[in-house]
Motif scaffolding. Structure first.
Motif, PDB file in Angstrom:
ATOM      1  N   ALA A   1     123.473  17.068  89.741  1.00  0.00           N
ATOM      2  CA  ALA A   1     122.006  16.990  89.829  1.00  0.00           C
ATOM      3  C   ALA A   1     121.364  18.377  89.973  1.00  0.00           C
ATOM      4  CB  ALA A   1     121.579  16.043  90.953  1.00  0.00           C
ATOM      5  N   PRO A   2     121.783  19.188  90.975  1.00  0.00           N
ATOM      6  CA  PRO A   2     121.209  20.536  91.052  1.00  0.00           C
ATOM      7  C   PRO A   2     121.543  21.407  89.845  1.00  0.00           C
ATOM      8  CG  PRO A   2     122.874  20.202  92.785  1.00  0.00           C
ATOM      9  CD  PRO A   2     122.599  18.869  92.170  1.00  0.00           C
ATOM     10  N   ILE A   3     122.728  21.226  89.264  1.00  0.00           N
ATOM     11  CA  ILE A   3     123.072  22.011  88.066  1.00  0.00           C
ATOM     12  C   ILE A   3     122.105  21.670  86.930  1.00  0.00           C
ATOM     13  CG2 ILE A   3     124.797  22.302  86.235  1.00  0.00           C
ATOM     14  CD1 ILE A   3     126.970  22.065  88.471  1.00  0.00           C
ATOM     15  N   LEU A   4     121.892  20.388  86.695  1.00  0.00           N
ATOM     16  CA  LEU A   4     120.975  19.978  85.625  1.00  0.00           C
ATOM     17  C   LEU A   4     119.562  20.499  85.883  1.00  0.00           C
ATOM     18  CD1 LEU A   4     120.340  18.414  83.044  1.00  0.00           C
ATOM     19  CD2 LEU A   4     120.061  16.345  84.432  1.00  0.00           C
ATOM     20  N   GLU A   5     119.147  20.436  87.145  1.00  0.00           N
ATOM     21  CA  GLU A   5     117.806  20.913  87.491  1.00  0.00           C
ATOM     22  C   GLU A   5     117.641  22.394  87.129  1.00  0.00           C
ATOM     23  OE1 GLU A   5     116.589  19.364  91.344  1.00  0.00           O
ATOM     24  OE2 GLU A   5     115.551  21.278  91.667  1.00  0.00           O
TER      25      GLU A   5
END
Ligand code: HEM
Length: 79
Positions: free
Chosen positions: A44-48
């Protein structure tokens, strides 16, 4: 080979090779970008950060690559 338009990308075939050795090294303090377990756990944080263009630190990915990562997440992150 990359995943076709209707296909869910897989980590080993389509995702891992999007990360350069220099990306992996820069981020090892937080997670290992060449590890399925780490990337799926922190997806999730990587995609963000890929979507807002703030990672990698030296220039945003082309939108097509961000889209592949997003499709992998939406498809349940197959190994
Ligand atoms: C595609 C490659 C990369 C991805 C997906 C990525 C992803 C991320 C993520 C998700 C964070 C937040 C981590 C957290 O808060 O725990 C982060 C932080 C950070 N990354 Fe990366 N990173 C990449 C490449 C790089 C590169 C090439 C550099 C610089 C050489 C870099 C330097 C940093 C630094 C300094 C931070 C901490 C400061 C901040 O949050 O902006 N990263 N990265």
């Amino acid at each position: 080979m990359t995943a076709g338009p209707g296909e869910t990308p897989s980590f080993d075939r389509d995702i891992k090779n999007l990360f350069r050795g220099s990306d992996r090294e820069a981020m090892l303090g937080a997670f290992d970008l060449w590890s399925y377990d780490d990337v799926s756990k922190h997806a999730a944080p990587i995609l963000e950060r890929l979507q807002d263009g703030t990672m990698p630190c030296d220039g945003a990915w082309p939108p097509a690559n961000v889209a592949i990562f997003a499709r992998w997440v939406a498809g349940g992150m197959p190994r």
